[in-house]
Design an enzyme around this catalytic site. Structure first.
Site, short mmCIF file in Angstrom:
data_model
loop_
_atom_site.label_atom_id
_atom_site.label_comp_id
_atom_site.label_asym_id
_atom_site.label_seq_id
_atom_site.Cartn_x
_atom_site.Cartn_y
_atom_site.Cartn_z
N LEU A 152 2.47 5.80 -7.43
CA LEU A 152 2.70 4.58 -8.22
C LEU A 152 2.73 3.31 -7.36
CD1 LEU A 152 5.56 5.92 -10.53
CD2 LEU A 152 3.13 5.68 -11.08
N SER A 153 2.55 3.46 -6.06
CA SER A 153 2.69 2.32 -5.15
C SER A 153 1.41 1.50 -5.04
CB SER A 153 3.07 2.83 -3.75
OG SER A 153 2.81 1.85 -2.77
N PRO A 154 1.48 0.18 -5.33
CA PRO A 154 0.29 -0.64 -5.19
C PRO A 154 -0.18 -0.74 -3.74
CG PRO A 154 2.21 -2.03 -5.56
CD PRO A 154 2.65 -0.61 -5.76
N THR A 205 0.08 1.62 -1.52
CA THR A 205 -0.62 2.87 -1.22
C THR A 205 -2.03 2.80 -1.78
OG1 THR A 205 1.48 4.08 -1.27
CG2 THR A 205 -0.53 5.37 -1.43
#
Length: 199
Positions: free
Chosen positions: A11-13, A15
């Site tokens: 869910l990490s932008p 990443t």
């Protein structure tokens, strides 16, 4: 042979903005990547972090500006307010864990497929059809979405414990030999230099 322990959130932008650069760096240095999907919200709680929605407005505003800048710099499509975020990242994380154990496909491609689905394609990675499509795109059997749920849950929890115990506090986070830690997609160049023995 070099080993890279890669702690990340689907869910990490940030990443997402790492793209496939880690895989390119690993190939360059003949390094093995140990993919460790992690519950980033729980990790924040364990390490003193604050979820984006709970941060001071100044921090939220800066994050919004910086994400858009980084995406433009990298030439990556990016939606600052995706239709399906936040969502439940567990199904995608369990599928990645199942794929790692099954083999036969490209794990890096799978991870990026999930991230792209959230931040560029307006898809909900908690949706079974999306999970199956990402698995298939990366060369894995879509049926992995149905298998290994117990193992996936156990490994996901173990990854969280390992992350908290090894000094991980955000995503993406890379740990190379000698406990050398690199946080953020903007530290991939440093990881590259480290693996080359220059840093």
């Amino acid at each position: 042979m070099h080993q890279i322990d890669y702690f990340f959130s689907v869910l990490s932008p940030y990443t997402y903005l790492a793209g496939t650069r880690l895989e390119e760096i690993a190939a360059k240095h003949d390094a093995t990547i140990n993919y460790k999907p992690t519950d980033i919200t729980a990790l924040f709680g364990r390490t003193g972090g604050t979820p984006p929605k709970d941060r001071h407005p100044s921090r939220q505003e800066y994050r919004a500006q910086e994400l858009v800048r980084q995406a433009k710099k990298l030439g990556m499509p990016f939606n600052l307010q995706p239709a399906h975020w936040p969502t439940n990242g567990a199904p995608a994380s369990y599928a990645i864990i199942a794929a790692i154990h099954a083999g036969g496909g490209d794990v890096g491609k799978l991870v990026h497929a999930f991230l792209r689905s959230v931040w560029a394609d307006e898809k909900d990675i908690a949706d079974d059809a999306v999970v199956r499509a990402c698995l298939e795109e990366a060369g894995f059997s879509p049926s992995l979405a149905d298998s290994g749920l117990l193992q996936g849950a156990e490994t996901y929890a173990t990854n969280l414990e390992e992350a908290a115990n090894r000094g991980v506090f955000g995503a993406p986070f890379y740990i190379a030999q000698g406990d050398n830690r690199f946080w953020g997609q903007d530290r991939l160049d440093d990881l590259d230099l480290h693996l080359a023995g220059k840093l």
